[in-house]
Design a protein around this motif. Structure first.
Motif, PDB file in Angstrom:
ATOM      1  N   ALA A 199       0.832  -1.217   0.000  1.00 21.07           N
ATOM      2  CA  ALA A 199       0.000   0.000   0.000  1.00 21.07           C
ATOM      3  C   ALA A 199       0.860   1.257   0.000  1.00 21.07           C
ATOM      4  O   ALA A 199       0.537   2.252  -0.649  1.00 21.07           O
ATOM      5  N   LYS A 200       1.973   1.230   0.731  1.00 20.64           N
ATOM      6  CA  LYS A 200       2.824   2.419   0.831  1.00 20.64           C
ATOM      7  C   LYS A 200       3.834   2.528  -0.305  1.00 20.64           C
ATOM      8  O   LYS A 200       4.430   3.582  -0.510  1.00 20.64           O
ATOM      9  N   GLY A 201       4.074   1.397  -1.008  1.00 19.38           N
ATOM     10  CA  GLY A 201       5.164   1.365  -1.974  1.00 19.38           C
ATOM     11  C   GLY A 201       6.491   1.460  -1.245  1.00 19.38           C
ATOM     12  O   GLY A 201       7.419   2.145  -1.666  1.00 19.38           O
ATOM     13  N   ARG A 202       6.578   0.766  -0.110  1.00 15.19           N
ATOM     14  CA  ARG A 202       7.758   0.884   0.767  1.00 15.19           C
ATOM     15  C   ARG A 202       8.789  -0.194   0.450  1.00 15.19           C
ATOM     16  O   ARG A 202       8.434  -1.352   0.258  1.00 15.19           O
ATOM     17  N   PRO A 203      10.090   0.177   0.397  1.00 15.79           N
ATOM     18  CA  PRO A 203      11.123  -0.832   0.154  1.00 15.79           C
ATOM     19  C   PRO A 203      11.094  -1.911   1.249  1.00 15.79           C
ATOM     20  O   PRO A 203      10.919  -1.581   2.420  1.00 15.79           O
TER      21      PRO A 203
ATOM     22  N   PRO B 246       3.895   1.726  10.222  1.00 15.41           N
ATOM     23  CA  PRO B 246       4.726   2.833   9.737  1.00 15.41           C
ATOM     24  C   PRO B 246       3.848   4.069   9.624  1.00 15.41           C
ATOM     25  O   PRO B 246       2.633   3.993   9.802  1.00 15.41           O
ATOM     26  N   SER B 247       4.446   5.215   9.329  1.00 14.93           N
ATOM     27  CA  SER B 247       3.658   6.404   9.058  1.00 14.93           C
ATOM     28  C   SER B 247       2.739   6.107   7.867  1.00 14.93           C
ATOM     29  O   SER B 247       3.139   5.416   6.923  1.00 14.93           O
ATOM     30  N   ALA B 248       1.498   6.635   7.907  1.00 18.65           N
ATOM     31  CA  ALA B 248       0.474   6.246   6.932  1.00 18.65           C
ATOM     32  C   ALA B 248       0.496   7.116   5.676  1.00 18.65           C
ATOM     33  O   ALA B 248      -0.546   7.573   5.197  1.00 18.65           O
ATOM     34  N   ASN B 249       1.687   7.349   5.135  1.00 22.70           N
ATOM     35  CA  ASN B 249       1.852   8.102   3.886  1.00 22.70           C
ATOM     36  C   ASN B 249       2.322   7.146   2.795  1.00 22.70           C
ATOM     37  O   ASN B 249       2.798   6.049   3.096  1.00 22.70           O
ATOM     38  N   SER B 250       2.212   7.560   1.533  1.00 28.00           N
ATOM     39  CA  SER B 250       2.905   6.820   0.479  1.00 28.00           C
ATOM     40  C   SER B 250       4.393   7.056   0.692  1.00 28.00           C
ATOM     41  O   SER B 250       4.793   8.153   1.083  1.00 28.00           O
TER      42      SER B 250
ATOM     43  N   PRO C 108       5.591  13.333   2.828  1.00 31.13           N
ATOM     44  CA  PRO C 108       5.708  13.667   4.259  1.00 31.13           C
ATOM     45  C   PRO C 108       4.746  12.805   5.073  1.00 31.13           C
ATOM     46  O   PRO C 108       3.666  12.452   4.589  1.00 31.13           O
ATOM     47  N   SER C 109       5.123  12.492   6.302  1.00 29.80           N
ATOM     48  CA  SER C 109       4.229  11.720   7.167  1.00 29.80           C
ATOM     49  C   SER C 109       2.933  12.497   7.398  1.00 29.80           C
ATOM     50  O   SER C 109       2.941  13.712   7.491  1.00 29.80           O
ATOM     51  N   PRO C 110       1.810  11.765   7.484  1.00 31.89           N
ATOM     52  CA  PRO C 110       0.506  12.432   7.628  1.00 31.89           C
ATOM     53  C   PRO C 110       0.235  12.863   9.068  1.00 31.89           C
ATOM     54  O   PRO C 110       0.400  12.080   9.998  1.00 31.89           O
TER      55      PRO C 110
ATOM     56  N   LYS D 295      15.388   9.180   0.735  1.00 31.25           N
ATOM     57  CA  LYS D 295      15.109  10.621   0.665  1.00 31.25           C
ATOM     58  C   LYS D 295      13.640  10.839   1.037  1.00 31.25           C
ATOM     59  O   LYS D 295      12.779  10.962   0.198  1.00 31.25           O
ATOM     60  N   HIS D 296      13.407  10.855   2.368  1.00 29.90           N
ATOM     61  CA  HIS D 296      12.051  10.957   2.892  1.00 29.90           C
ATOM     62  C   HIS D 296      11.506  12.367   2.809  1.00 29.90           C
ATOM     63  O   HIS D 296      12.222  13.297   2.479  1.00 29.90           O
ATOM     64  N   TYR D 297      10.290  12.554   3.221  1.00 30.96           N
ATOM     65  CA  TYR D 297       9.721  13.843   3.584  1.00 30.96           C
ATOM     66  C   TYR D 297       9.968  14.910   2.535  1.00 30.96           C
ATOM     67  O   TYR D 297      10.252  16.052   2.835  1.00 30.96           O
TER      68      TYR D 297
END
Ligand code: TXA
Ligand code: MG
Length: 352
Positions: free
Chosen positions: A59-63, A146-150, A154-156, A238-240
């Protein structure tokens, strides 16, 4: 998944039991529920169910090498998840739990590898937010969140941010209003004698030192040098990062304002959509042809922490090209604020 995401509002002081139980049931059955914590919104799944956890990454497209934090709502949930509880952890638990402090422990066999991104340590946090606590209790299992962002956003800090990123990809969003701190929890490694901060957050280095003495900071987390690998895998991405180019102007406040005015007018002449990230104290001092984004009050840095990600999202929403940002002190909560700001700016800093 491409279904309808249920959106429910709950009162943060007195959450409706029916909605909480519905969220708990979805989690217990392997679904995904986003909910508020005191830091940012989390995207929860049953942390001991590999299939459920896999859905978070999708859902997040997280590595998949970026481990998740397990959230508990009762201190008795800790023991089965870890090999041992060091003395240092016991002290920190007494002082800071429940609260925005995440600690890494050696993991027990019941924690699946997918939850820890293949590491043999597990990060655990006991949030103080009532809605979060009640949902975890209703789910009757530790919740990976995790933070509920893609990934890369930025974190929601509001349910509307979660909806923008994850609508149709998750089962439910619990809207409990804006989160209190606005930046993610402090992550520390307590598997050695001296704790190491892996991510700056609301529990500051100064607060930790007061509780347990010497505290180190992972050198890689505030360093643009890509050859240093951060110990928290998430800190290497490279977050946020908003779409706009952020440039931080550092120096004394008068020269910050003077130079931002100068740079902003040049960029505007070049035809760019320019904004300034200012504060209550400085908003009047800028050229009124430039868009001003007030992030908070310099005398109350917690206001800056709680608005920072909201303001980043506004840059995206308004399609800004370039943002000149005032810099802040690096002390106390300033360490977390400047860490997120510098990352968002790709360490583009002009000293004046
Ligand atoms: O405030 C928070 O911590 C929020 C709320 C929802 O609780 N959660 C959050 O999770 O920020 P996430 O996944 O966005 O960030 C977790 C960070 C990542 O940088 C990850 O690499 C690191 O913690 N982490 C997780 N497990 C770890 C471990 N075993 N060792 C080192 N770092 C770890
Ligand atoms: Mg995150």
């Amino acid at each position: 998944m491409n279904n309808k995401t249920i959106l429910e509002q709950v009162d943060s002081e007195n959450p409706d039991d029916y909605i909480i139980n519905r969220a708990g049931n979805i989690l217990k059955n392997g679904g995904l529920v986003a909910f508020p914590t005191e830091t940012v919104y989390g995207l929860g799944a049953d942390g001991l169910n590999s299939n459920a956890v896999k859905k978070i990454y999708l859902a997040k497209g997280r590595p998949s090498d970026n481990p998740l934090i397990l959230h508990i709502s009762d201190i008795n949930q800790l023991d089965p998840l870890v090999k041992n509880i060091p003395l240092l952890a016991e002290k920190l638990i007494k002082t800071f739990w429940p609260g925005p402090l995440t600690m890494t422990f050696e993991k027990s066999y019941i924690v699946p590898a997918i939850t820890t991104g293949g590491l043999n340590t597990v990060a655990i946090r006991f949030p103080t937010n009532k809605i979060a606590q009640k949902i975890i209790t209703a789910a009757k299992t530790p919740i990976a969140a995790p933070s509920a962002n893609s990934s890369g956003k930025p974190s929601p800090t509001r349910a509307s941010h979660v909806k923008l990123d994850l609508d149709g990809k998750i089962d439910m969003i619990i809207d409990g209003g804006a989160t209190e701190f606005g930046l993610e929890s402090t992550v520390i490694d307590i598997t050695n004698d001296i704790p190491i901060i892996l991510r700056h957050g609301a529990i500051t280095k100064e607060m930790l030192e007061q509780a347990v003495g010497i505290v180190k900071v992972d050198k890689a987390i505030d360093n643009p040098n890509q050859t240093l690998i951060p110990k928290a895998p998430g800190m290497k991405y490279k977050h946020y990062s908003p779409k706009a180019q952020i440039i931080i102007i550092e120096g004394n406040l008068n020269s910050i304002v003077e130079n931002i005015n100068k740079f902003a007018l040049i960029s505007k002449k070049e035809g760019k959509k320019v904004g300034i990230m200012a504060t209550e104290q400085t908003k009047q001092l800028y050229d009124n042809s430039i868009d001003i984004f007030v992030v908070g009050n310099r005398d109350k840095p917690t206001t800056i922490a709680s608005n920072l990600f909201k303001v980043f999202r506004e840059f995206d929403f308004l399609d800004m090209d370039i943002i000149y940002a005032e810099s802040f002190s690096h002390n106390n909560i300033g360490a977390a604020i400047m860490n997120r700001l510098q990352k968002a700016a790709g360490y583009n800093i002009i000293k004046v």
